[in-house]
Design an enzyme around this catalytic site. Structure first.
Site, short mmCIF file in Angstrom:
data_model
loop_
_atom_site.label_atom_id
_atom_site.label_comp_id
_atom_site.label_asym_id
_atom_site.label_seq_id
_atom_site.Cartn_x
_atom_site.Cartn_y
_atom_site.Cartn_z
CG HIS A 139 -2.13 0.85 1.11
ND1 HIS A 139 -2.35 1.67 0.01
CD2 HIS A 139 -3.18 1.06 1.95
CE1 HIS A 139 -3.49 2.32 0.19
NE2 HIS A 139 -4.00 1.97 1.35
CG ASP A 236 -4.24 -3.05 8.33
OD1 ASP A 236 -5.32 -2.43 8.22
OD2 ASP A 236 -3.76 -3.73 7.40
CB CYS A 278 -4.21 2.41 6.90
SG CYS A 278 -4.92 0.76 7.14
NE ARG A 323 -3.60 7.12 1.69
CZ ARG A 323 -4.41 6.18 1.16
NH1 ARG A 323 -5.38 5.67 1.88
NH2 ARG A 323 -4.23 5.73 -0.08
N1 NVA Z 1 -4.93 -4.28 5.17
C1 NVA Z 1 -6.14 -3.58 4.82
C2 NVA Z 1 -5.85 -2.16 4.52
C3 NVA Z 1 -7.06 -1.34 4.14
C4 NVA Z 1 -6.73 0.06 3.78
C5 NVA Z 1 -6.78 -4.27 3.63
O1 NVA Z 1 -6.06 -4.60 2.68
O2 NVA Z 1 -7.98 -4.50 3.65
N1 CP Z 2 -6.56 3.51 4.07
C1 CP Z 2 -7.22 3.22 2.92
O1 CP Z 2 -6.63 2.83 1.92
O2 CP Z 2 -8.55 3.43 2.98
P1 CP Z 2 -9.62 3.07 1.86
O3 CP Z 2 -9.71 1.55 1.82
O4 CP Z 2 -10.87 3.71 2.34
O5 CP Z 2 -9.14 3.60 0.55
#
Ligand code: NVA
Ligand code: CP
Length: 337
Positions: A139, A236, A278, A323
């Site tokens: 990410h 997370d 996040c 962001r």
């Molecule tokens: N680890 C999480 C982050 C979301 C922004 C996911 O991939 O769902």
């Molecule tokens: N943190 C993040 O990527 O959030 P979204 O899934 O809402 O884009």
């Protein structure tokens, strides 16, 4: 400002957190800080007028989509959103063919999805910059916001910043924080049970980056050791998008000792430790997922308690706002000059 983004041949893509290199990453943060100030002061100069950006999402999003859209609009660019069910990508049309079509129409492409290989394939064929808005592995745009937020709270050398991620060590956020912190020379601690340790090859890669950057890298099951002296605590969600729901049954017992509680925050031994996430976060029972976790496991919140999430130490909404400023920096660096 030099063009330092790389990662997809001659274009200025961002596919993994380490693509820009240490200097390129920090330059993007400086640019983001300047753009944030300019917007606040009402003196932002649009430099992306006439540019078109495609936003391709195989998974859901609130922040990433909105951050790309607002960043583009603020800078005078136009966007097209293609959602999980709105295009032929991966179903009737190959990634390579979609890449060539979008690359002919747009100046840049954001992609969020499952396989890292998909975003890499897009970048190989699009001929325009491609930005990874999250895959199962990485990410990278989140990392820009996370480090900007940490720097806002601890100005000065980035190498002086210590942080502890506690939770699923194999998820895209833990993996990304590990290599980002290692590349930037930070004091990086990942606290995770043995069963969820990041792949050894990745830990080795972080250790290799640390040799050049001077980073300190600790991946351990020992949460108190990882917290000691940490200026920032990150976590997370315990089960990421695309993972089976059944994973909750395995993860809850494994990760409950790693959830962020007031005791965990206090265990850093610092009164000024900040909490980052996040988002979205499971921190109460106001969501359908939060209620399910409460019913099934008797937990109110999961990876973080409501007390920590709502505390003065929590900087998650500043992080979410960042962001947009950091993604704007990415767009301007790639397309604005
Ligand atoms: N680890 C999480 C982050 C979301 C922004 C996911 O991939 O769902
Ligand atoms: N943190 C993040 O990527 O959030 P979204 O899934 O809402 O884009």
């Amino acid at each position: 400002m030099t063009r330092t983004l790389k990662g997809a041949g001659k274009t200025r893509s961002l596919l993994t957190p380490t693509d820009p290199g240490r200097d390129g990453f920090l330059e993007l943060l400086d640019r983001a800080a300047a753009l944030k100030l300019a917007k606040r002061a009402g003196r932002e100069q649009p430099v992306l007028t006439g540019r078109n950006i495609a936003l391709v999402f195989e998974k859901n999003s609130t922040r990433t989509r909105c951050a790309f859209e607002v960043a583009a609009y603020d800078q005078g660019a136009h966007v097209t959103y293609l959602g999980p069910s709105g295009s032929h990508l991966g179903k009737e049309e190959s990634v390579a063919d979609t890449a060539r079509v979008l690359g002919a129409l747009y100046d840049g492409i954001e992609f969020r999805g499952f396989a890292q290989e998909t975003v890499a394939e897009l970048a190989r064929h699009a001929g325009v910059p491609v930005w990874n808005g999250l895959t199962d592995e990485w990410h990278p745009t989140q990392m820009l916001a996370d480090v900007l937020t940490m720097r806002e709270h601890q100005p000065g050398p980035v190498e002086a910043i210590s942080f502890c991620f506690t939770g699923d060590g194999r998820g895209n956020i833990a993996r990304s924080l590990l290599v980002t912190g290692a590349m930037l020379g930070m004091d990086v601690r990942i606290a995770t049970p043995d069963e969820l340790r990041p792949p050894e090859a990745l830990v080795k890669e972080a250790e290799r980056l640390a040799l050049t950057s001077g980073a300190r890298v600790l991946v351990t099951g020992d949460l108190p050791a990882a917290l000691d002296g940490a200026a920032f605590v990150h976590t997370d969600v315990w089960v990421s998008m695309g993972e089976a729901d059944a994973e909750w049954d395995r993860r809850v017992p494994l990760l409950t000792p790693y959830r962020v509680t007031p005791q965990v925050m206090a265990a850093t031994g610092r009164p000024d430790t900040r909490f980052l996430h996040c988002l979205p976060a499971v921190h109460d029972t106001t969501t359908e997922l939060g209620r399910r976790i409460h019913r099934r496991y008797g937990l109110t919140g999961a990876e973080v308690t409501g007390e920590v999430f709502e505390s003065a130490a929590s900087v998650v909404f500043q992080q979410a706002e960042n962001r947009m400023h950091t993604i704007k920096a990415l767009l301007v660096a790639a397309l604005g000059e």
